[in-house]
Design a protein around this motif. Structure first.
Motif, mmCIF file in Angstrom:
data_model
loop_
_atom_site.group_PDB
_atom_site.id
_atom_site.type_symbol
_atom_site.label_atom_id
_atom_site.label_comp_id
_atom_site.label_asym_id
_atom_site.label_seq_id
_atom_site.Cartn_x
_atom_site.Cartn_y
_atom_site.Cartn_z
ATOM 1 N N THR A 20 137.709 62.322 55.473
ATOM 2 C CA THR A 20 137.504 63.415 54.537
ATOM 3 C C THR A 20 138.173 63.036 53.221
ATOM 4 N N ASP A 21 138.076 63.905 52.236
ATOM 5 C CA ASP A 21 138.667 63.577 50.937
ATOM 6 C C ASP A 21 139.136 64.872 50.280
ATOM 7 N N ASN A 22 140.039 64.745 49.343
ATOM 8 C CA ASN A 22 140.690 65.925 48.777
ATOM 9 C C ASN A 22 139.722 66.942 48.197
ATOM 10 N N PRO A 45 141.994 59.773 55.656
ATOM 11 C CA PRO A 45 141.835 60.053 54.221
ATOM 12 C C PRO A 45 140.887 59.019 53.602
ATOM 13 N N GLY A 46 139.816 59.494 53.009
ATOM 14 C CA GLY A 46 138.792 58.588 52.487
ATOM 15 C C GLY A 46 139.225 57.832 51.245
ATOM 16 N N ASN A 47 140.192 58.349 50.520
ATOM 17 C CA ASN A 47 140.618 57.704 49.278
ATOM 18 C C ASN A 47 142.117 57.745 48.996
ATOM 19 N N GLN A 49 145.096 57.627 50.097
ATOM 20 C CA GLN A 49 146.224 56.772 50.499
ATOM 21 C C GLN A 49 146.080 55.356 49.940
ATOM 22 N N LYS A 50 145.031 55.137 49.159
ATOM 23 C CA LYS A 50 144.804 53.791 48.619
ATOM 24 C C LYS A 50 145.761 53.505 47.459
ATOM 25 N N TRP A 51 145.921 52.237 47.192
ATOM 26 C CA TRP A 51 146.957 51.765 46.254
ATOM 27 C C TRP A 51 146.836 52.438 44.888
ATOM 28 N N VAL A 86 146.392 47.307 51.916
ATOM 29 C CA VAL A 86 146.084 46.130 51.101
ATOM 30 C C VAL A 86 144.575 45.937 51.060
ATOM 31 N N TRP A 87 144.012 46.119 49.875
ATOM 32 C CA TRP A 87 142.556 46.027 49.695
ATOM 33 C C TRP A 87 142.287 45.580 48.272
ATOM 34 N N HIS A 88 141.249 44.762 48.100
ATOM 35 C CA HIS A 88 140.919 44.280 46.751
ATOM 36 C C HIS A 88 140.377 45.399 45.870
ATOM 37 N N VAL A 130 145.372 45.680 56.395
ATOM 38 C CA VAL A 130 144.560 44.866 55.488
ATOM 39 C C VAL A 130 143.110 45.267 55.704
ATOM 40 N N ASN A 131 142.422 45.517 54.598
ATOM 41 C CA ASN A 131 141.049 45.992 54.635
ATOM 42 C C ASN A 131 140.139 44.985 53.939
ATOM 43 N N GLU A 132 139.080 44.578 54.623
ATOM 44 C CA GLU A 132 138.007 43.794 53.985
ATOM 45 C C GLU A 132 138.493 42.528 53.281
ATOM 46 N N ALA A 133 139.190 41.689 54.011
ATOM 47 C CA ALA A 133 139.678 40.425 53.436
ATOM 48 C C ALA A 133 138.586 39.365 53.352
ATOM 49 N N VAL A 279 133.630 58.870 62.054
ATOM 50 C CA VAL A 279 132.497 58.832 61.133
ATOM 51 C C VAL A 279 133.029 58.928 59.703
ATOM 52 N N TRP A 280 132.294 58.237 58.764
ATOM 53 C CA TRP A 280 132.784 58.199 57.372
ATOM 54 C C TRP A 280 132.219 59.399 56.630
ATOM 55 N N ASP A 281 132.746 60.503 57.103
ATOM 56 C CA ASP A 281 132.385 61.881 56.837
ATOM 57 C C ASP A 281 131.179 62.273 57.683
HETATM 58 O O1 G3I Z 1 138.517 60.589 41.449
HETATM 59 C C1 G3I Z 1 137.574 60.160 40.475
HETATM 60 C C2 G3I Z 1 137.179 61.282 39.556
HETATM 61 O O2 G3I Z 1 138.309 61.705 38.827
HETATM 62 C C3 G3I Z 1 136.066 60.804 38.632
HETATM 63 O O3 G3I Z 1 135.628 61.862 37.846
HETATM 64 C C4 G3I Z 1 134.902 60.258 39.431
HETATM 65 C C5 G3I Z 1 133.800 59.699 38.544
HETATM 66 O O4 G3I Z 1 133.241 58.534 39.057
HETATM 67 O O5 G3I Z 1 135.370 59.216 40.253
HETATM 68 C C6 G3I Z 1 136.349 59.628 41.187
HETATM 69 O O6 G3I Z 1 136.731 58.519 41.947
HETATM 70 C C7 G3I Z 1 135.795 58.087 42.946
HETATM 71 C C8 G3I Z 1 136.503 58.105 44.289
HETATM 72 O O7 G3I Z 1 135.650 57.578 45.279
HETATM 73 C C9 G3I Z 1 136.922 59.521 44.705
HETATM 74 O O8 G3I Z 1 135.804 60.343 44.791
HETATM 75 C C10 G3I Z 1 135.345 56.679 42.611
HETATM 76 O O9 G3I Z 1 134.569 56.689 41.424
HETATM 77 C C11 G3I Z 1 134.504 56.120 43.748
HETATM 78 O O10 G3I Z 1 134.232 54.762 43.514
HETATM 79 C C12 G3I Z 1 135.278 56.234 45.040
HETATM 80 O O11 G3I Z 1 134.433 55.770 46.098
HETATM 81 C C13 G3I Z 1 135.079 55.511 47.323
HETATM 82 C C14 G3I Z 1 134.856 54.066 47.730
HETATM 83 O O12 G3I Z 1 135.480 53.816 48.989
HETATM 84 C C15 G3I Z 1 135.420 53.077 46.721
HETATM 85 O O13 G3I Z 1 135.057 51.789 47.078
HETATM 86 C C16 G3I Z 1 134.484 56.414 48.379
HETATM 87 O O14 G3I Z 1 134.773 57.777 48.078
HETATM 88 C C17 G3I Z 1 135.057 56.059 49.741
HETATM 89 O O15 G3I Z 1 134.381 56.786 50.741
HETATM 90 C C18 G3I Z 1 134.858 54.567 50.003
HETATM 91 O O16 G3I Z 1 135.422 54.241 51.251
HETATM 92 C C19 G3I Z 1 135.312 52.864 51.650
HETATM 93 C C20 G3I Z 1 136.502 52.579 52.550
HETATM 94 O O17 G3I Z 1 137.693 52.899 51.895
HETATM 95 C C21 G3I Z 1 136.517 51.107 52.969
HETATM 96 N N1 G3I Z 1 135.252 50.728 53.569
HETATM 97 C C22 G3I Z 1 134.063 51.075 52.815
HETATM 98 C C23 G3I Z 1 134.045 52.545 52.450
HETATM 99 C C24 G3I Z 1 132.773 52.933 51.759
HETATM 100 O O18 G3I Z 1 132.658 52.300 50.520
#
Ligand code: G3I
Length: 322
Positions: A20-22, A45-47, A49-51, A86-88, A130-133, A279-281
């Protein structure tokens, strides 16, 4: 019929969960489903906790947004998979564009991991350390970590995480390693690399971002899971979705999607060391797919209006029969 997490637990798994996400937590209809721990017994957390969220500048830590999700899970009795250290990607540019010596970047990794894992100590069932190295051809991604430290950044990260929370399961997490090939072989190599460095790795996360009609069979999936289990780690599907590569979806497509989800869940059921499925949501409204793959989507178990798809019912009956 009972809910997915209840059924998964009855089948011997630890959880059936969702990312899920905030932003989504202000949607009360969505939250009503998400917070039902009989349905989703685990949250990732979908986002947040990332760096880029947790250490936006060097030495400046912020856990406010991540804490919203971890508190939600705790309030609802849900297991947490913590994601990721740790993710690129979603890596602030102060890290990715710095010109670091090996000693400096090691320090940055150790400090980041000690702080974040320390902050969440005792709360995470597992960490994606480590994610997606890897690239899809099985070579290492040439991100800042690899460019400066070579493969040693991986055991460095696992050692730092182990020191900061001895109880959390430490995972390597990636996509396109769910079926055999160069990338899965390279991921097996990562497990051995960590083990040979004397570091602890407890699990491998198979993201499971699949395409309707292109999902491997249950037996192909289970056989890859078993090749990892042989190395002494547990396994989990951590980010499952099955997207339509073209829309609109047809009724035959929904049936295929149901079979594809069933192959994934069935593979986990077939492997006792597969601890759970995330599931990824669960709701198309919040899927990452349409914004990344233009024209694709409908990847989740529920439609946007929060009604369950055929895939949901197929997964439910498969779990119930296990
Ligand atoms: O928070 C900002 C917001 O302030 C802004 O207005 C908006 C405009 O683009 O962007 C928002 O940030 C977005 C963020 O998600 C939060 O919603 C980013 O643009 C967007 O790129 C980001 O996408 C996330 C993605 O990882 C980044 O690569 C997805 O939500 C997230 O579900 C996805 O998750 C990844 C896993 O971590 C790793 N495996 C693949 C998976 C799917 O890509």
């Amino acid at each position: 019929q009972a809910n997915l997490n209840q059924l998964a637990k009855a089948a011997g798994k630890l959880y059936f969960g969702s990312a899920t996400d905030n932003g989504e937590l202000s949607d009360s209809a969505y939250v009503a489903v998400l917070k039902n721990s009989n349905e989703f017994g685990q949250i990732t957390p979908g986002n947040t906790q990332k760096w880029q969220y947790t250490e936006p500048s060097n030495g400046v830590f912020s856990y406010t947004q991540g804490d919203v999700i971890t508190s939600f899970a705790q309030a609802n009795g849900q297991v947490l998979r913590c994601h990721n250290l740790v993710w690129h990607n979603q890596l602030p540019s102060w890290v990715s564009s710095g010109s670091w010596t090996a000693a400096q970047l090691t320090d940055i990794l150790n400090t980041h991991i000690a702080s974040e894992v320390g902050h969440y100590k005792g709360q995470c069932y597992a960490w994606d350390v480590v994610n997606e190295a890897l690239n899809d051809d099985g070579t290492y991604r040439t991100d800042v970590f690899y460019n400066v430290l070579g493969t040693s950044y991986i055991p460095i990260a696992f050692k730092a995480a182990a020191a900061a929370d001895p109880a959390a399961k430490l995972y390597y997490n990636d996509y396109n390693i769910e079926y055999s090939g160069a990338k899965a072989t390279a991921a097996l190599g990562i497990v051995k690399l960590i083990q040979n460095a004397g570091a602890r790795i407890d699990g491998v996360g198979f993201q499971g971002h699949f395409i309707v009609g292109g999902t491997p069979s249950q037996s192909a999936l289970a056989s890859v899971l078993n090749s990892f289990v042989t190395l002494g780690v547990e396994v989990a599907y951590t980010e499952v979705d099955v997207r339509f590569s073209s829309l609109p979806a047809t009724s035959a497509g929904y049936t295929q999607q149901a079979n594809d989800y069933a192959a994934v869940v069935g593979a986990c059921l077939a492997v006792s060391k597969c601890v759970g499925i995330t599931v990824w949501d669960f709701d198309d409204k919040y899927s990452w797919i349409p914004s990344t793959f233009s024209g694709q989507g409908e990847a989740c178990l529920y439609w946007q209006n929060l009604t369950a798809k055929p895939a949901y019912y197929k997964v439910q009956s498969l779990l119930a029969a296990a």
